[in-house]
Design an enzyme around this catalytic site. Sequence first.
Site, PDB file in Angstrom:
ATOM      1  N   TRP A  34       0.618  -1.359  -0.052  1.00 41.28           N
ATOM      2  CA  TRP A  34       0.139   0.137  -0.052  1.00 41.28           C
ATOM      3  C   TRP A  34       0.879   1.387  -0.026  1.00 41.28           C
ATOM      4  O   TRP A  34       1.931   1.500  -0.796  1.00 41.28           O
ATOM      5  CB  TRP A  34      -1.193  -0.299   1.080  1.00 41.28           C
ATOM      6  CG  TRP A  34      -0.797  -0.134   2.491  1.00 41.28           C
ATOM      7  CD1 TRP A  34      -0.723   0.712   3.415  1.00 41.28           C
ATOM      8  CD2 TRP A  34      -0.286  -1.299   3.294  1.00 41.28           C
ATOM      9  NE1 TRP A  34      -0.614   0.310   4.688  1.00 41.28           N
ATOM     10  CE2 TRP A  34      -0.122  -0.946   4.622  1.00 41.28           C
ATOM     11  CE3 TRP A  34       0.020  -2.619   2.676  1.00 41.28           C
ATOM     12  CZ2 TRP A  34       0.211  -1.895   5.405  1.00 41.28           C
ATOM     13  CZ3 TRP A  34       0.427  -3.518   3.904  1.00 41.28           C
ATOM     14  CH2 TRP A  34       0.745  -3.205   5.152  1.00 41.28           C
ATOM     15  N   ASP A  35       0.672   2.109   0.923  1.00 42.95           N
ATOM     16  CA  ASP A  35       1.603   3.658   0.844  1.00 42.95           C
ATOM     17  C   ASP A  35       2.993   3.169   0.424  1.00 42.95           C
ATOM     18  O   ASP A  35       3.713   2.393   1.048  1.00 42.95           O
ATOM     19  CB  ASP A  35       1.650   3.943   2.265  1.00 42.95           C
ATOM     20  CG  ASP A  35       0.531   4.602   2.873  1.00 42.95           C
ATOM     21  OD1 ASP A  35      -0.590   4.078   2.502  1.00 42.95           O
ATOM     22  OD2 ASP A  35       0.459   5.570   3.747  1.00 42.95           O
ATOM     23  N   ARG A  89       1.500  10.880  12.681  1.00 42.62           N
ATOM     24  CA  ARG A  89       2.351   9.912  11.841  1.00 42.62           C
ATOM     25  C   ARG A  89       2.702  10.429  10.469  1.00 42.62           C
ATOM     26  O   ARG A  89       2.335  11.638  10.101  1.00 42.62           O
ATOM     27  CB  ARG A  89       1.771   8.699  11.596  1.00 42.62           C
ATOM     28  CG  ARG A  89       0.291   8.740  11.138  1.00 42.62           C
ATOM     29  CD  ARG A  89      -0.539   7.250  10.892  1.00 42.62           C
ATOM     30  NE  ARG A  89      -1.572   7.253  10.328  1.00 42.62           N
ATOM     31  CZ  ARG A  89      -2.622   7.212  10.708  1.00 42.62           C
ATOM     32  NH1 ARG A  89      -2.901   7.154  12.082  1.00 42.62           N
ATOM     33  NH2 ARG A  89      -3.997   7.241  10.236  1.00 42.62           N
ATOM     34  N   GLU A 139      -3.715  12.954   6.128  1.00 45.66           N
ATOM     35  CA  GLU A 139      -2.806  11.595   6.020  1.00 45.66           C
ATOM     36  C   GLU A 139      -1.606  12.010   5.265  1.00 45.66           C
ATOM     37  O   GLU A 139      -1.875  12.738   4.283  1.00 45.66           O
ATOM     38  CB  GLU A 139      -3.345  10.234   5.993  1.00 45.66           C
ATOM     39  CG  GLU A 139      -4.229  10.050   7.003  1.00 45.66           C
ATOM     40  CD  GLU A 139      -4.663   8.496   6.793  1.00 45.66           C
ATOM     41  OE1 GLU A 139      -4.276   7.759   7.865  1.00 45.66           O
ATOM     42  OE2 GLU A 139      -5.178   8.095   5.842  1.00 45.66           O
TER      43      GLU A 139
END
Length: 445
Positions: A61-62, A214, A303
């Site tokens: 993913w990311d 984060r 995010e």
Amino acid sequence: MKELKITYTDTDNKKLPTYKDYNTSVWTIADALKVKTDDLTTSMPLISYDFPTMDESIMVWDSGALRNIHGLTVTFKGWYVMWSLVANKVDLTNKNIYTEWHNRNNVAYIGYWYSKDGVEWKFGGRLLNKSADLRPWEWSGGLVMREGKENIVDMFYTSVSGEPSESVVSVSSGKILADKDGVWFEGFDKTTEMFQADGVHYANINEDQYFDFRDPHPFINPNDGQVYCLFEGNVAGMRGSFSLTDKETGILPPNYSVDPGAKYGAAAIGIAKLKSSYADGDFSEWEMLPPLVTALGVNDQTERPHIVFKDGYTYLFTISHHSTYSGNLQGPDGVYGFVSKDGLFGNYKPMNSSGLVLGNHSSQPYGTYSHFVDMEGYVQSFIDTIPASGQDYQNPSEYRIGGTLAPTVKIELKEDRSFISEVLNYAQIFAQKKYLDNYTYDIRS
Ligand code: FRU
């Protein structure tokens, strides 16, 4: 290939706000009411149900390309390099893929890839040594070549645990090496904790049990030459106790009433300034600064914030979800943007009036996520869930889980507006700078 230069020109020679005297900008409820899903200029292309996967044994993913501290994607000795959040599949038949995919955060580690052309990728395995892990999970950040050093790289990331619930912005450093057969890393055996939620500028767990803290994104501000780090945070204060004033609502339509649930949305795009020495690779001391942008009453999560400097404008990008919008506001999963004419600490306006830059189409609401916009407007993202044609995206037998990278797309940034202009290959990255490309490889003994 032409080399991209970051231009930041203070054309009017006016005094720009600095880190000492800026105001936090606000994404208002009225701005968010302008968000329109399925506007073709701000929608991701539909992803084919038959998308190819990069590696069937892992879920990805990311992700992000190796870059320099100015934000330019770089190659190293002729290789394109990329990091990703990865979870190893336990069941390779994919029978359990739904559960494995939805539990992936609890087993996430940072892996890396290399490629000769920026399209076909070979998985290299773990980037950090296990000894670097102060907590069990490695979450998002960025892989950055150290300025002025030939092969030192810093992996900025989030060190996370569930019990106790902790989330600390961190960095681990080492060397990148390559030969004609591939890329590998050395070092990365310890971690420096950079900073964590202080409860003063950003909510901590005592204020908000669902707090987010984060996704570090360090960079040099071309305007003052200092190193800063963006991150995902929440507005400091007790969860749900915020009162929304005209500042947060903006100008509302007649008879519009703000939903009582709106006060639970408290996302913030955070920023801190490096106090220790970048040249010495010392990332241990930071000054927490007030958020650049808040979304009180609008959304609870902004995010992976990141930044693009172009044509004298500063663009802040961040990803957000439909499910984290507050009250009765709506918007697609995707990447949102804010733009300032007055440098990093200027006043940010939502791009395209609403903030939406690229959202999923309503027929594939969970199609892609974690979009990352590079300095030239190439946007990377991962594939999450693609329904079979005409099928119900909520029925597990009728959709396919991605866990691989989506087609890269290009957006054009025109002052405060953006337009999608191209669809490129799956997982493609473009480099704006090449390090040591004409290097002849040593013979490895
Ligand atoms: C975005 C994100 C990041 C986080 C990571 C955890 O997709 O939620 O904010 O670091 O994924 O997997």
